[in-house]
Every structure is written in structure tokens, then in C-alpha cells.
Motif scaffolding. Structure first.
Motif, mmCIF file in Angstrom:
data_model
loop_
_atom_site.group_PDB
_atom_site.id
_atom_site.type_symbol
_atom_site.label_atom_id
_atom_site.label_comp_id
_atom_site.label_asym_id
_atom_site.label_seq_id
_atom_site.Cartn_x
_atom_site.Cartn_y
_atom_site.Cartn_z
ATOM 1 N N MET A 1 0.761 -1.155 -0.083
ATOM 2 C CA MET A 1 0.027 0.187 0.051
ATOM 3 C C MET A 1 0.909 1.285 -0.055
ATOM 4 S SD MET A 1 -3.326 -0.705 2.362
ATOM 5 C CE MET A 1 -2.494 -1.894 3.688
ATOM 6 N N TRP A 133 -7.761 16.634 -12.163
ATOM 7 C CA TRP A 133 -8.842 15.807 -12.406
ATOM 8 C C TRP A 133 -8.476 15.428 -13.773
ATOM 9 C CZ3 TRP A 133 -12.714 13.354 -11.167
ATOM 10 C CH2 TRP A 133 -13.978 12.886 -11.837
ATOM 11 N N TYR A 136 -6.436 12.566 -13.828
ATOM 12 C CA TYR A 136 -7.280 11.246 -13.335
ATOM 13 C C TYR A 136 -7.939 10.736 -14.504
ATOM 14 C CZ TYR A 136 -10.973 8.637 -11.419
ATOM 15 O OH TYR A 136 -11.925 7.702 -11.192
ATOM 16 N N ILE A 140 -7.773 6.992 -16.308
ATOM 17 C CA ILE A 140 -8.708 5.999 -16.263
ATOM 18 C C ILE A 140 -9.123 5.542 -17.748
ATOM 19 C CG2 ILE A 140 -11.311 5.631 -16.060
ATOM 20 C CD1 ILE A 140 -9.597 6.010 -13.337
ATOM 21 N N LEU A 143 -6.134 3.209 -18.313
ATOM 22 C CA LEU A 143 -6.506 1.923 -17.712
ATOM 23 C C LEU A 143 -7.575 1.064 -18.138
ATOM 24 C CD1 LEU A 143 -5.877 2.994 -13.811
ATOM 25 C CD2 LEU A 143 -4.400 1.325 -15.255
ATOM 26 N N ALA B 100 -15.436 10.646 -8.479
ATOM 27 C CA ALA B 100 -14.632 10.044 -9.440
ATOM 28 C C ALA B 100 -14.875 8.576 -9.826
ATOM 29 C CB ALA B 100 -12.956 9.995 -8.999
ATOM 30 N N MET B 101 -15.637 7.878 -8.968
ATOM 31 C CA MET B 101 -15.857 6.381 -9.383
ATOM 32 C C MET B 101 -17.116 6.315 -10.436
ATOM 33 S SD MET B 101 -14.637 4.391 -7.159
ATOM 34 C CE MET B 101 -15.457 2.922 -6.783
ATOM 35 N N GLU B 103 -16.615 7.789 -13.074
ATOM 36 C CA GLU B 103 -16.020 7.754 -14.461
ATOM 37 C C GLU B 103 -15.479 6.435 -14.451
ATOM 38 O OE1 GLU B 103 -14.781 10.719 -16.298
ATOM 39 O OE2 GLU B 103 -16.774 11.419 -14.840
ATOM 40 N N LEU B 104 -15.630 5.508 -13.827
ATOM 41 C CA LEU B 104 -15.112 4.108 -14.060
ATOM 42 C C LEU B 104 -15.806 3.119 -14.939
ATOM 43 C CD1 LEU B 104 -13.605 3.195 -10.499
ATOM 44 C CD2 LEU B 104 -12.741 4.625 -12.575
ATOM 45 N N LYS B 430 -8.046 2.338 1.706
ATOM 46 C CA LYS B 430 -7.852 1.075 0.867
ATOM 47 C C LYS B 430 -7.751 -0.029 1.610
ATOM 48 C CE LYS B 430 -5.511 4.030 -2.442
ATOM 49 N NZ LYS B 430 -4.105 4.873 -2.761
ATOM 50 N N GLY B 491 -5.983 -2.926 -0.366
ATOM 51 C CA GLY B 491 -4.500 -2.835 -0.692
ATOM 52 C C GLY B 491 -4.050 -3.125 -2.097
ATOM 53 N N ASP B 492 -3.168 -4.052 -2.302
ATOM 54 C CA ASP B 492 -2.702 -4.307 -3.778
ATOM 55 C C ASP B 492 -3.754 -5.124 -4.426
ATOM 56 O OD1 ASP B 492 -0.266 -3.159 -3.194
ATOM 57 O OD2 ASP B 492 0.637 -5.101 -2.094
ATOM 58 N N ASP B 495 -8.734 -2.784 -7.431
ATOM 59 C CA ASP B 495 -8.729 -2.436 -8.970
ATOM 60 C C ASP B 495 -7.903 -0.973 -9.091
ATOM 61 O OD1 ASP B 495 -9.403 -1.105 -11.450
ATOM 62 O OD2 ASP B 495 -11.459 -2.239 -11.231
ATOM 63 N N PRO B 496 -6.917 -1.037 -9.932
ATOM 64 C CA PRO B 496 -5.968 0.140 -10.038
ATOM 65 C C PRO B 496 -6.887 1.389 -10.296
ATOM 66 C CG PRO B 496 -5.437 -1.181 -11.843
ATOM 67 C CD PRO B 496 -6.386 -1.993 -10.836
ATOM 68 N N ARG B 497 -8.110 1.168 -11.082
ATOM 69 C CA ARG B 497 -8.880 2.297 -11.411
ATOM 70 C C ARG B 497 -9.579 2.836 -10.085
ATOM 71 N NH1 ARG B 497 -13.372 0.287 -14.896
ATOM 72 N NH2 ARG B 497 -13.140 -1.422 -13.326
ATOM 73 N N ALA B 500 -7.120 4.860 -8.212
ATOM 74 C CA ALA B 500 -6.603 6.110 -8.626
ATOM 75 C C ALA B 500 -7.892 7.144 -7.997
ATOM 76 C CB ALA B 500 -6.818 5.973 -10.153
ATOM 77 N N ALA B 501 -9.267 6.535 -8.205
ATOM 78 C CA ALA B 501 -10.153 7.177 -7.660
ATOM 79 C C ALA B 501 -10.090 7.816 -6.124
ATOM 80 C CB ALA B 501 -11.654 6.524 -7.813
ATOM 81 N N ASP B 503 -7.416 7.865 -4.710
ATOM 82 C CA ASP B 503 -6.098 8.878 -4.415
ATOM 83 C C ASP B 503 -6.570 10.176 -4.715
ATOM 84 O OD1 ASP B 503 -4.077 7.227 -3.464
ATOM 85 O OD2 ASP B 503 -3.502 6.597 -5.588
ATOM 86 N N LEU B 504 -7.628 10.487 -5.278
ATOM 87 C CA LEU B 504 -8.138 11.896 -5.584
ATOM 88 C C LEU B 504 -8.333 12.563 -4.111
ATOM 89 C CD1 LEU B 504 -10.157 12.228 -8.491
ATOM 90 C CD2 LEU B 504 -7.928 13.133 -8.291
#
Lengths: 155, 504
Positions: A1, A133, A136, A140, A143, B100-101, B103-104, B430, B491-492, B495-497, B500-501, B503-504
């Protein structure tokens, strides 16, 4: 993490403990003190949520977050102070037309808008800058296309 | 009340309902997908979403219940006004992550966000849907009850007639345009509530001659008798804590602020906003509008108590009529806007929760059970669900008094017990695992139902604390502790997306 998740991990665990502490304080009659513990809990949530990539801008921490926190700590101490002073009796004076105790609820109420709401608006770029933004959204998109190439669906 | 005034008020109230219907009809052209039907996802600007959020958050309880409770508990209930700052607090904490979620992938409901965060864990989606569904129906039921009482008082209509006419129209426009129409009508209704607020606040100061005069008159009066009723007053009602139990007072300081973050009316509107950078502006509109509406509730309660204390009106037969008694004294204009505000509060909250409950039925529960429905079918089922649910809730509210009383125990607190494990902990940390969120939700579901039964049997809680404070604390701590010892979707493994959300 990464660093941000570790930082928020500590904050989230503490907020969880504080929820329990606040509840137990009410059980055992320390409801007034519990109110102030709950403000610390809200402060930690604000810090955890306002971070950007794991870091909190110092200006944003001072105003709106910490300004709101100090205002509420002082205001609610005064709510209790004036409540004790006049409990069972009519108040001998008013503040802004209100019972002096409720006047500090009023000040905390309007003050929360002047600190949190207005500060959030004035310092919005510290909370979410346009470039972050945009970055980001680009990330996305990238990804998503990598994931689609791998044959995974998003739904 | 004169028959002329009665007609004017009824026309204004129906005007609100008809304009809402027209807005709903007009908005249907914006409704193009399941995302727009159930969630208005990324469709609107800060003014409309801000006003709609405030209107959906301020229910009949806020406009009618708060002045009524003030008449009994004093200023304890007025601590509710603290919610005005809660909008910004909620957006600062979770706004950008929630938006941000969206956007996924295709996000229509809060359940979709939960699914993205926790690897489409079916148990989380199912229990979350059940909790939100139960609390939504409880809210709907309360709004129906409030409106039927109001129209019974105003026009002498039976509860069934009032409910079928008012909520029948609401069901029609919500089913036609979904959340898109819902949001637009909520924005309009929010505006009406603000105007009503301005009128009643000015009226209060004109009638009393100032807040200090009202406060000192009430504080100097021990009791008032008239029309066969006696009202006992106490200066303690006017201080910052009022006369409720200490635990309730504490909860009323905490819940309007941080509790607002757990309300679906707030969370789902975070992703209805087109540009997340407009969220601070949206917070400004919601907060300022809320200042007027909440002060409306304060002055209506204080105004009614002042009128009783000064002998201008007889003590009230029922506390809930406080705002009606005050507005009757103000005159026809005050009454028109009071009734308009109550109707607006009821309609805005109802359309929000009707859409939410139908989204659970048409989208979240089938998905949790592994049934895949294409978006068009989801919208069709959603529309049918709205009609069936709306009518069923009316019937349930009017026919099952004791069950309704039990169910309406759920609501504000239940939402928090459902959303904190999933969104507040889930999106801030996370390290929150899917097993942790599932366990927290399971504890919430069991304890919400248990407490609903215990409350109906008159069980009281240590320290005079409302039951839901205990459940919130327990569900949160269970989520955290289980997450510390489990590994799913954290954690690891995230989902990397989603990372990213977050981390904002």
C-alpha cells in the motif's frame, strides 16, 4: 500500500475507535464531553477526505477545516457554559435576540457555513485542481483501454 | 380559516403538484439511459443539484416535525439546523472520490459504486439494497402520512383521497422521467421552500417585534391554559440543549453534521454533478438554501410558542400543528407558502426515495442475485416498480398503523449504518476489505431490524442515546476490525482504477 492509504488507515481506525468512545461516553453520562470528542472525529474525517494523493494542503487545513473545528469547540463550550449559568431560570440578557446558550448554536450554525462552505468554495483549487482531474480522467481512459484489450468488462 | 383562504391555499398546493408534473414531463427528453433514469449521473450543474439536494434532504419532518418537536422539546430539535454546514463537510470528505467512481463505468445507483469498490461482492450489494430499500420505504411512508394529515386538515379529504391524488401525480411524473425529472422537480421544490422561508422569517420578526421579545415572553411564562388545554413552558426549552435526554441532545449535535454524509440524498447527488470541480459551488447553493429552510423551522416553532405564551392563541391540541397555527396567525400569504413548503418537502423527498427504492428492485437486487438485465429492461422494471411500490406504500401507510409506526423508526440512522461501512470507510481507506464491509452491513441489518422491534416495545437505551447511535458505532468498528484481518478487495488487490479514484 502507498503512503496515502497508510495515513488514512490510521485516521480511519482512530475514527472508528472514536465512534465507540463517543457512544460509551453518552452511556456513562459524559455526553457533553462526548460532543467534543465527536468534533475531533469529524476533524479526522475531514483531513482524510481532503487529502489529494495522500497530502493535505496546509492552507486548506487552516481554512476551512481547522477554522471550523476551533469555532465549534469554542461555540459548544459556550453553549454549555450559558446553559449551566441560566438552567432553570429565565436568561437576564440575550445575544442576537436568543437565549445566550442557543445564540452560540446559532453562531456555530452560521459559522459552519462561513468556514466550511465558503472556505471550500474559495479554496476549491486546493481540494481538486483542474490538472489533477484531467490527469485522473486520462489515467482512467488508459486503464480502461488496457483492461478492454485484456478482454475484461467493466460492468 | 375562511373558505376563500382555504381555496387559495389548496390552489397553491395543487399548483406545486401540477408544475412538478409539467417539469417531470418536460425533463423526460433528458432521460436517455438507465444511468440517467436511476441516478442522473453526471448530468446537471451546481445550482440544480444543490437545490435538489437540499430539498430531498429536508423532508416533511424538517418543515413540520421540527416546529412541532420544538413545542415539546424546545431547542434540542433546533440543533437540526446544524445540517447547513454538513453539505460542505460531506463533499470535502467524500465528494471527489464518489464523483470519480462515476468515471469508471456505468453508475446508476449507489449499489453500482459499492460493486465497483468491492469487486461486485453480491452479499454487499444485496444487504446494502435491503437496508436502503427499508429506510426509503420508511421515509416515503412518513411523507405520505404528513401530506394526508395536512390535506385532511385543509380540505377535509380522507387520507386515501389525499394520498392517491398527490402521490398519484408524483408516481406518474417520477415513472415518466425517472431521477432526471425527480432532480429537476426537487430543484423547483427547493426554491419554493426557500421563498417560503424568507416570507415566514420576515413575518416572525414583524409579529413578535424581534427574537428577544419572543424569547423573553416565553421564558417569563410558566404555563398557559385555554380551550381546555394547558401548556407548561420552561426557560430550559430555550437554551442550546432544550429539554430532551442528554444522549438525545448529544446525538442531535453529531448527527446533522457527520450524519448528513451518510444520507443517500447527499451521496447519490455527488455523482449527478457534471463537473466535480463545481462541487464547492453546489455546496454553497445547498447550504445557503438550507439556512433559509432551517431558520423557517426555527421561527415557526418559536413563533407558535410565542403566540401561545403571549395568549394570542390557545395552547395547541397537537404539537405537529405548530407551523400551521403560526402560519394561520400570519395570514393567507403565510399560509399559502407554508402549505407549499410542506408539499414541496414531501414531494422532493418522496420522488428521491421512490427512485432509489425502484433502482434497488430493478438493478441492484437482480444483479446481486446474478440476474443480468439489459438497461432498457431495467428502466421498464424500474417504472413498474415505482408504480407498484408507490401504491403499495400508500396502502401500507394507511392500513397498517402499528407496522408503519415500527417501520418509521428506520430512516436517517439506518441510512448511516448502511453507507458508512461501504462508502465512508470503503472510499477513504484502501485497507477496507470486502469481508469487512460485508460484516459491517450484516451487523447493521440484524441490529436495525432488532432495534426496530425493541423500540416498538418501548425499550430505552443507555444514556438516553437514540438506538441508531449504538448501531452506527458497532457497524463501523466491525467493518474496521474485520478489514484488519482479511484481504479481499483491499490494498494491492484493489482495482487500479478504484485506487486512482481513492487517491483524489
Amino acid at each position: 500500500m502507498n503512503e496515502s492509504s497508510n495515513n488514512n488507515g490510521v485516521l480511519v481506525v482512530i475514527t472508528g475507535i472514536l465512534w465507540v468512545v463517543v457512544t460509551l461516553m453518552a452511556w456513562f453520562g459524559y455526553w457533553f464531553q462526548g460532543i467534543f470528542v465527536s468534533f475531533v472525529m469529524m476533524l479526522l474525517y475531514l483531513i482524510a477526505g481532503a487529502k489529494l494523493h495522500g497530502k493535505l494542503d496546509k492552507t486548506f487545513l487552516i481554512y476551512p477545516i481547522f477554522s471550523w473545528f476551533v469555532l465549534w469547540m469554542v461555540s459548544f463550550w459556550l453553549v454549555g457554559h450559558y446553559s449551566d449559568m441560566f438552567r432553570g431560570n429565565a436568561p437576564t440578557f440575550t445575544i442576537l435576540g436568543f437565549h445566550p446558550s442557543f445564540a452560540w448554536v446559532f453562531i456555530a450554525w452560521v459559522g459552519s457555513v462561513l468556514t466550511l462552505t465558503l472556505g471550500f468554495y474559495l479554496l476549491r483549487d486546493k481540494w481538486l485542481p483542474q490538472e489533477d482531474w484531467d490527469a485522473y480522467q486520462a489515467k482512467i481512459q488508459q486503464l480502461n483501454s488496457e483492461r478492454n484489450k485484456g478482454g475484461k468488462s467493466y460492468e | 380559516m375562511s373558505s376563500g383562504a382555504r381555496i387559495a391555499i389548496a390552489l397553491a398546493a395543487f399548483g406545486i403538484v401540477i408544475v412538478s408534473l409539467l417539469i417531470g414531463w418536460w425533463s423526460k427528453k433528458k432521460m436517455s439511459s438507465a444511468e440517467s433514469f436511476f441516478g442522473s449521473t453526471a448530468l446537471f450543474g451546481p445550482v440544480s443539484v444543490g437545490l435538489a439536494t437540499m430539498a430531498a434532504a429536508a423532508s416533511v419532518f424538517a418543515v413540520m416535525g421540527v416546529p412541532g418537536n420544538f413545542y415539546v422539546l424546545g431547542n434540542t430539535i433546533n440543533l437540526w439546523i446544524l445540517s447547513s454546514g454538513g453539505f460542505a463537510m460531506s463533499y470535502i470528505i467524500l465528494g471527489k472520490k464518489m464523483r470519480a467512481m462515476a468515471e469508471l463505468g456505468p453508475i446508476s445507483t449507489l449499489g453500482d459504486v459499492a460493486a465497483l469498490r468491492f469487486e461486485n461482492h453480491r452479499g454487499i450489494k444485496l444487504i446494502f439494497a435491503i437496508l436502503i430499500f427499508l429506510a426509503s420505504i420508511a421515509y416515503l411512508s412518513s411523507q405520505i402520512k404528513g401530506v394526508t394529515v395536512l390535506f385532511g386538515y385543509l380540505l377535509g379529504w380522507s387520507p386515501l383521497t389525499s394520498a392517491l391524488i398527490i402521490f398519484g401525480i408524483l408516481i406518474v411524473y417520477t415513472a415518466i422521467s425517472g431521477d432526471v425529472g425527480g432532480l429537476m422537480t426537487q430543484a423547483f421544490q427547493g426554491f419554493v421552500m426557500v421563498v417560503a422561508g424568507v416570507i415566514l422569517i420576515i413575518s416572525f420578526y414583524m409579529i413578535t417585534g424581534g427574537m428577544d421579545k419572543a424569547v423573553m415572553t416565553i421564558a417569563a411564562t410558566a404555563s398557559v391554559t385555554g380551550a381546555g388545554m394547558t401548556k407548561t413552558l420552561s426557560p430550559n426549552m430555550l437554551d442550546g440543549w432544550g429539554v430532551a435526554t442528554n444522549g438525545t441532545t448529544m446525538a442531535f449535535v453529531i448527527m446533522p453534521m457527520i450524519g448528513l454524509l451518510g444520507q443517500p440524498a447527499i451521496l447519490s447527488r455527488m455523482y449527478a454533478l457534471k463537473d466535480p470541480r463545481d462541487m464547492p459551488k453546489m455546496g454553497l447553493f445547498a447550504s445557503v438554501a438550507h439556512l433559509f429552510v432551517s431558520f423557517l423551522a426555527v421561527v415557526a416553532g418559536m413563533g407558535a410558542m410565542y403566540l401561545v405564551a403571549s395568549g394570542k392563541i390557545a395552547p395547541l391540541e397537537t404539537a405537529d400543528s405548530a407551523i400551521l397555527a403560526f402560519s394561520e396567525y400570519v395570514g393567507v400569504i403565510g399560509q399559502i407558502f407554508t402549505y407549499a413548503a410542506v408539499i414541496s418537502a414531501a414531494l422532493s423527498t418522496s420522488s428521491m426515495f421512490l427512485t432509489m427504492a425502484s433502482g434497488m428492485i430493478a438493478r441492484d437486487v437482480p444483479d446481486a442475485l446474478g440476474i443480468k438485465l439489459d438497461p432498457k429492461k431495467q428502466v421498464t422494471i424500474g417504472r413498474i416498480a415505482m408504480v407498484v411500490l408507490g401504491i403499495a406504500t400508500i396502502a401500507f401507510t394507511l392500513k397498517s398503523g402499528s407496522m408503519v409506526a415500527m417501520l418509521t423508526t428506520l430512516g436517517y440512522g439506518t441510512f448511516i449504518t448502511a453507507t458508512f461501512p461501504v462508502f465512508v470507510i470503503g472510499l477513504l481507506w484502501k485497507g477496507c476489505s470486502k469481508e469487512g464491509a460485508f460484516s459491517g452491513l450484516l451487523v447493521s441489518l440484524v441490529l436495525n431490524i432488532t432495534c426496530m422491534i425493541l423500540v416498538s416495545k418501548g425499550v430505552s437505551w443507555p444514556g438516553g442515546l437514540p438506538w441508531y447511535m449504538n448501531v452506527i458505532a458497532l457497524s463501523i468498528i466491525v467493518t474496521i476490525v474485520v478489514s484488519l484481518f482479511t484481504k479481499g478487495a483491499k490494498g494491492d488487490a484493489l482495482d487500479p482504477r478504484v485506487k486512482a479514484a481513492m487517491d483524489l
